[in-house]
Design an enzyme around this catalytic site. Structure first.
Site, PDB file in Angstrom:
ATOM      1  N   CYS A 176     -35.986 -21.973  -8.149  1.00 45.50           N
ATOM      2  CA  CYS A 176     -34.799 -21.872  -9.001  1.00 45.50           C
ATOM      3  C   CYS A 176     -34.526 -20.470  -9.531  1.00 45.50           C
ATOM      4  O   CYS A 176     -33.463 -19.908  -9.254  1.00 45.50           O
ATOM      5  CB  CYS A 176     -34.931 -22.838 -10.162  1.00 45.50           C
ATOM      6  SG  CYS A 176     -35.241 -24.507  -9.612  1.00 45.50           S
ATOM      7  N   THR A 194     -26.889 -26.944  -8.506  1.00 46.22           N
ATOM      8  CA  THR A 194     -26.502 -25.720  -9.213  1.00 46.22           C
ATOM      9  C   THR A 194     -25.450 -24.990  -8.391  1.00 46.22           C
ATOM     10  O   THR A 194     -25.740 -24.518  -7.290  1.00 46.22           O
ATOM     11  CB  THR A 194     -27.747 -24.831  -9.435  1.00 46.22           C
ATOM     12  OG1 THR A 194     -28.690 -25.586 -10.194  1.00 46.22           O
ATOM     13  CG2 THR A 194     -27.397 -23.552 -10.165  1.00 46.22           C
ATOM     14  N   GLU A 207     -28.629 -29.389 -14.362  1.00 43.54           N
ATOM     15  CA  GLU A 207     -29.966 -29.949 -14.523  1.00 43.54           C
ATOM     16  C   GLU A 207     -30.922 -28.910 -15.097  1.00 43.54           C
ATOM     17  O   GLU A 207     -30.872 -27.751 -14.707  1.00 43.54           O
ATOM     18  CB  GLU A 207     -30.457 -30.378 -13.125  1.00 43.54           C
ATOM     19  CG  GLU A 207     -31.705 -31.175 -13.150  1.00 43.54           C
ATOM     20  CD  GLU A 207     -31.609 -32.304 -14.152  1.00 43.54           C
ATOM     21  OE1 GLU A 207     -30.934 -33.280 -13.865  1.00 43.54           O
ATOM     22  OE2 GLU A 207     -32.224 -32.211 -15.237  1.00 43.54           O
ATOM     23  N   GLY A 218     -41.417 -17.120 -10.117  1.00 44.69           N
ATOM     24  CA  GLY A 218     -41.075 -17.478  -8.734  1.00 44.69           C
ATOM     25  C   GLY A 218     -40.488 -18.876  -8.747  1.00 44.69           C
ATOM     26  O   GLY A 218     -39.971 -19.329  -9.763  1.00 44.69           O
ATOM     27  N   ALA A 265     -47.163 -13.238 -20.257  1.00 42.78           N
ATOM     28  CA  ALA A 265     -47.146 -12.141 -19.280  1.00 42.78           C
ATOM     29  C   ALA A 265     -47.988 -12.513 -18.068  1.00 42.78           C
ATOM     30  O   ALA A 265     -48.924 -13.287 -18.159  1.00 42.78           O
ATOM     31  CB  ALA A 265     -47.695 -10.880 -19.935  1.00 42.78           C
ATOM     32  N   GLY A 266     -47.650 -11.967 -16.929  1.00 39.53           N
ATOM     33  CA  GLY A 266     -48.412 -12.265 -15.712  1.00 39.53           C
ATOM     34  C   GLY A 266     -47.825 -11.570 -14.506  1.00 39.53           C
ATOM     35  O   GLY A 266     -47.254 -10.482 -14.621  1.00 39.53           O
ATOM     36  N   LYS A 269     -25.835 -23.340 -16.895  1.00 42.25           N
ATOM     37  CA  LYS A 269     -27.002 -23.476 -16.008  1.00 42.25           C
ATOM     38  C   LYS A 269     -27.521 -22.103 -15.564  1.00 42.25           C
ATOM     39  O   LYS A 269     -28.706 -21.788 -15.672  1.00 42.25           O
ATOM     40  CB  LYS A 269     -26.612 -24.321 -14.788  1.00 42.25           C
ATOM     41  CG  LYS A 269     -27.635 -24.347 -13.686  1.00 42.25           C
ATOM     42  CD  LYS A 269     -28.884 -25.066 -14.119  1.00 42.25           C
ATOM     43  CE  LYS A 269     -30.007 -24.853 -13.125  1.00 42.25           C
ATOM     44  NZ  LYS A 269     -31.221 -25.538 -13.479  1.00 42.25           N
ATOM     45  N   GLU A 323     -40.213 -28.296 -12.706  1.00 46.09           N
ATOM     46  CA  GLU A 323     -41.170 -28.891 -11.781  1.00 46.09           C
ATOM     47  C   GLU A 323     -42.501 -29.034 -12.505  1.00 46.09           C
ATOM     48  O   GLU A 323     -42.879 -28.186 -13.314  1.00 46.09           O
ATOM     49  CB  GLU A 323     -41.349 -28.011 -10.540  1.00 46.09           C
ATOM     50  CG  GLU A 323     -40.187 -28.138  -9.605  1.00 46.09           C
ATOM     51  CD  GLU A 323     -40.421 -27.456  -8.266  1.00 46.09           C
ATOM     52  OE1 GLU A 323     -41.549 -27.478  -7.761  1.00 46.09           O
ATOM     53  OE2 GLU A 323     -39.445 -26.897  -7.744  1.00 46.09           O
TER      54      GLU A 323
HETATM   55  C1  UGA Z   1     -36.885 -23.647 -14.104  1.00 41.56           C
HETATM   56  C2  UGA Z   1     -36.327 -23.906 -15.506  1.00 41.56           C
HETATM   57  O1  UGA Z   1     -37.372 -23.752 -16.464  1.00 41.56           O
HETATM   58  C3  UGA Z   1     -35.750 -25.340 -15.598  1.00 41.56           C
HETATM   59  O2  UGA Z   1     -35.169 -25.534 -16.866  1.00 41.56           O
HETATM   60  C4  UGA Z   1     -34.681 -25.491 -14.516  1.00 41.56           C
HETATM   61  O3  UGA Z   1     -34.143 -26.806 -14.489  1.00 41.56           O
HETATM   62  C5  UGA Z   1     -35.292 -25.206 -13.155  1.00 41.56           C
HETATM   63  O4  UGA Z   1     -35.842 -23.864 -13.139  1.00 41.56           O
HETATM   64  C6  UGA Z   1     -34.191 -25.334 -12.131  1.00 41.56           C
HETATM   65  O5  UGA Z   1     -33.235 -24.549 -12.168  1.00 41.56           O
HETATM   66  O6  UGA Z   1     -34.225 -26.287 -11.325  1.00 41.56           O
HETATM   67  P1  UGA Z   1     -39.126 -24.344 -12.801  1.00 41.56           P
HETATM   68  O7  UGA Z   1     -38.597 -23.551 -11.648  1.00 41.56           O
HETATM   69  O8  UGA Z   1     -39.699 -25.681 -12.554  1.00 41.56           O
HETATM   70  O9  UGA Z   1     -37.971 -24.553 -13.895  1.00 41.56           O
HETATM   71  O10 UGA Z   1     -40.273 -23.466 -13.462  1.00 41.56           O
HETATM   72  P2  UGA Z   1     -40.593 -22.769 -14.866  1.00 41.56           P
HETATM   73  O11 UGA Z   1     -41.565 -23.568 -15.617  1.00 41.56           O
HETATM   74  O12 UGA Z   1     -39.356 -22.390 -15.554  1.00 41.56           O
HETATM   75  O13 UGA Z   1     -41.339 -21.454 -14.352  1.00 41.56           O
HETATM   76  C7  UGA Z   1     -40.686 -20.523 -13.486  1.00 41.56           C
HETATM   77  C8  UGA Z   1     -41.597 -19.355 -13.194  1.00 41.56           C
HETATM   78  O14 UGA Z   1     -41.786 -18.552 -14.342  1.00 41.56           O
HETATM   79  C9  UGA Z   1     -42.994 -19.762 -12.716  1.00 41.56           C
HETATM   80  O15 UGA Z   1     -43.359 -18.934 -11.636  1.00 41.56           O
HETATM   81  C10 UGA Z   1     -43.875 -19.499 -13.934  1.00 41.56           C
HETATM   82  O16 UGA Z   1     -45.197 -19.207 -13.600  1.00 41.56           O
HETATM   83  C11 UGA Z   1     -43.180 -18.291 -14.538  1.00 41.56           C
HETATM   84  N1  UGA Z   1     -43.439 -18.133 -15.991  1.00 41.56           N
HETATM   85  C12 UGA Z   1     -43.004 -19.061 -16.879  1.00 41.56           C
HETATM   86  C13 UGA Z   1     -44.080 -16.993 -16.459  1.00 41.56           C
HETATM   87  O17 UGA Z   1     -44.482 -16.101 -15.672  1.00 41.56           O
HETATM   88  N2  UGA Z   1     -44.268 -16.842 -17.804  1.00 41.56           N
HETATM   89  C14 UGA Z   1     -43.835 -17.754 -18.698  1.00 41.56           C
HETATM   90  O18 UGA Z   1     -44.027 -17.532 -19.934  1.00 41.56           O
HETATM   91  C15 UGA Z   1     -43.197 -18.899 -18.231  1.00 41.56           C
END
Ligand code: UGA
Length: 445
Positions: free
Chosen positions: A258, A121, A149, A255, A250-251, A202, A153
């Site tokens: 990314c 990125t 990308e 983190g 919500a939460g 991205k 994860e």
């Molecule tokens: C994120 C993006 O979703 C991917 O598309 C991207 O490729 C990636 O970053 C990257 O740039 O490499 P990732 O970091 O694996 O992916 O995690 P997410 O599933 O997106 O979740 C990120 C954070 O948001 C987590 O802490 C999760 O708990 C939080 N989250 C997610 C919420 O608090 N609420 C939600 O509804 C969804």
């Protein structure tokens, strides 16, 4: 095709394994000898569902091998994926040291036309700058394509084979077509753009998703005041396809490796153009505030946190990974320590990594031992294991009242209350019980 992937981190390794599984001949390159030796034995250094299986298949059929020497791959490969890290520097900008090193090495060694595909990125404008550098330093034609990308994860292998889209940023339609052929077998829309647009896609995607989460978290905090249930609100708005139900959970906030890095970097890109992306400042500050919401909730029930033992369930930034980078759990633990509390944590996979970040952290071997003799419990990561904790039995382990702060709204609050728990979530007032739960009535048109 013969492809080299530089950088065997989470994106690079998943990409290398995915390319090999699709039939390409791949060399994975990294400078870390320990990592390479594990990979050669079929032992991935990160946990990702399905990764070890595919790695071993591609090692056995010989489609994937690993090397520390870029020169070796330049003899046989025509396409070079760069998937090295671009961490935040001290100002929040993307640090391009590893990207530049990889580009310079390729340029110095290439002796025939090749294509660089940027998976790391990088801020908009980087590709154009690299192209100019390549023209100056390389004797042969090196084409540059930006291919951001979108893997998540925890589901990265699935995402590799089922992407929502593939973005190909290139100035040259023939090169774009050649790169697009790499994913001939993958069914999804392939969108060809210019390089700057691909780079921007991205950052805009991650910033938008982070914004969606911060939005629902702010609404959740208001829900608590007006007596609304945020899960119902999220469902009610998410049924509108223009909004969609995803990323409306919500939460305690987002983190990971990314979102935090990319949102900061996008802000810095804007600053560089004397532009202020006001929305991102709010998105970041709402996210930081969500960690404090947990501390405020604990104080509501325990008054002073000094000397109080708090079980923290979950350390990773989300479930099904061992990654604790910029995890909300670590922020909450540091805040607990600052308030004089004694956090005691458990995570199915992230314990070791968390101990490297917070040396004094007490990490337990099971949820049950973390919950033994505590004043309260905070649920931080929605691991499926935590649904199955025998909560009824655990109640007696609390020193005084059984208090659970559900930072992910994962438990059934009605059930927990019926067991005698004091349970508090995010945006779930009245014990998470709505006056009349939202129902979907299907009607025929
Ligand atoms: C994120 C993006 O979703 C991917 O598309 C991207 O490729 C990636 O970053 C990257 O740039 O490499 P990732 O970091 O694996 O992916 O995690 P997410 O599933 O997106 O979740 C990120 C954070 O948001 C987590 O802490 C999760 O708990 C939080 N989250 C997610 C919420 O608090 N609420 C939600 O509804 C969804």
């Amino acid at each position: 095709m013969k492809i080299a992937v530089i950088g065997m981190g989470y994106v690079g390794l998943v990409t290398a394994v995915g390319l090999a599984e699709s039939g390409h001949s791949v060399i994975g390159i990294d400078i870390n000898f320990e990592k390479l030796s594990r990979l050669r034995k079929g032992d991935p250094p990160i946990y990702e569902e399905g990764l070890a299986g595919l790695l071993n298949i591609s090692l056995t059929n010989g489609r994937l091998r690993f090397s520390s020497r870029l020169s070796e791959s330049l003899l046989e490969c025509e396409i070079f994926f760069i998937a090295v890290g671009t961490p935040s520097d001290s100002e929040g900008k993307a640090d391009l040291t590893f990207v530049n090193k990889a580009v310079n090495e390729i340029a110095a060694l290439a002796n025939r036309p090749i294509i660089i595909v940027m998976k790391s990125t990088v801020p908009p404008g980087t590709g154009r700058w690299i192209q100019n550098q390549l023209r100056k330093i390389s004797k042969v034609r090196i084409s540059y394509v930006s291919c951001p990308e979108f893997l998540r994860e925890g589901t990265a292998i699935f995402d590799y084979f089922h992407p929502s889209r593939i973005i190909i940023g290139s100035d040259d339609s023939k090169i774009a077509e050649q790169v697009s052929e790499i994913w001939d077998e993958v069914e999804c829309e392939k969108v060809v753009t210019d390089i700057e647009s691909a780079e921007m896609i991205k950052y805009a995607a991650n910033a938008f998703l982070a914004t969606k989460i911060s939005f629902i978290n702010e609404i959740a905090n208001l829900c608590e005041r007006v007596g609304a249930q945020v899960d119902d609100v999220a469902k009610g708005i998410g049924l509108d396809p223009r909004i969609s139900p995803q990323f409306l959970k919500a939460g305690i906030g987002w983190g990971g490796s990314c979102f935090p890095k990319d949102v900061r970097a996008l802000q810095q890109v804007a600053n560089g153009y004397a532009t202020n992306l006001q929305i991102l400042s709010a998105v970041i500050s709402i996210n930081q505030n969500q960690r404090l919401v947990i501390i405020q909730k604990l104080k509501k029930y325990l008054n002073d946190l000094r000397g109080k033992t708090i079980a923290v369930l979950g350390l990773t930034f989300k479930p099904n990974t061992d990654d604790v980078r910029e995890s909300a759990a670590l922020d909450i633990i540091r805040l607990l320590m600052k308030n004089g509390a004694n956090p005691r944590a458990y995570d199915p996979m992230g314990g070791e990594n968390a101990k490297k970040e917070i040396l004094s952290l007490l990490v337990c071997k099971s949820a049950a031992s973390a919950l033994n003799r505590v004043h309260a419990c905070v649920l931080v990561t929605e691991w499926s294991e935590f649904y199955h904790i025998p909560w009824n039995e655990m109640k007696k382990n609390f020193i005084a009242r059984p208090i659970v702060i559900d930072g992910r709204n994962m438990l059934d609050h009605k059930e927990m209350s019926a067991m005698g728990y004091i349970i508090d979530g995010i945006g779930r007032p009245n014990g998470g019980v709505s006056a009349s739960s939202l129902k979907i009535i299907h009607s025929t048109p």
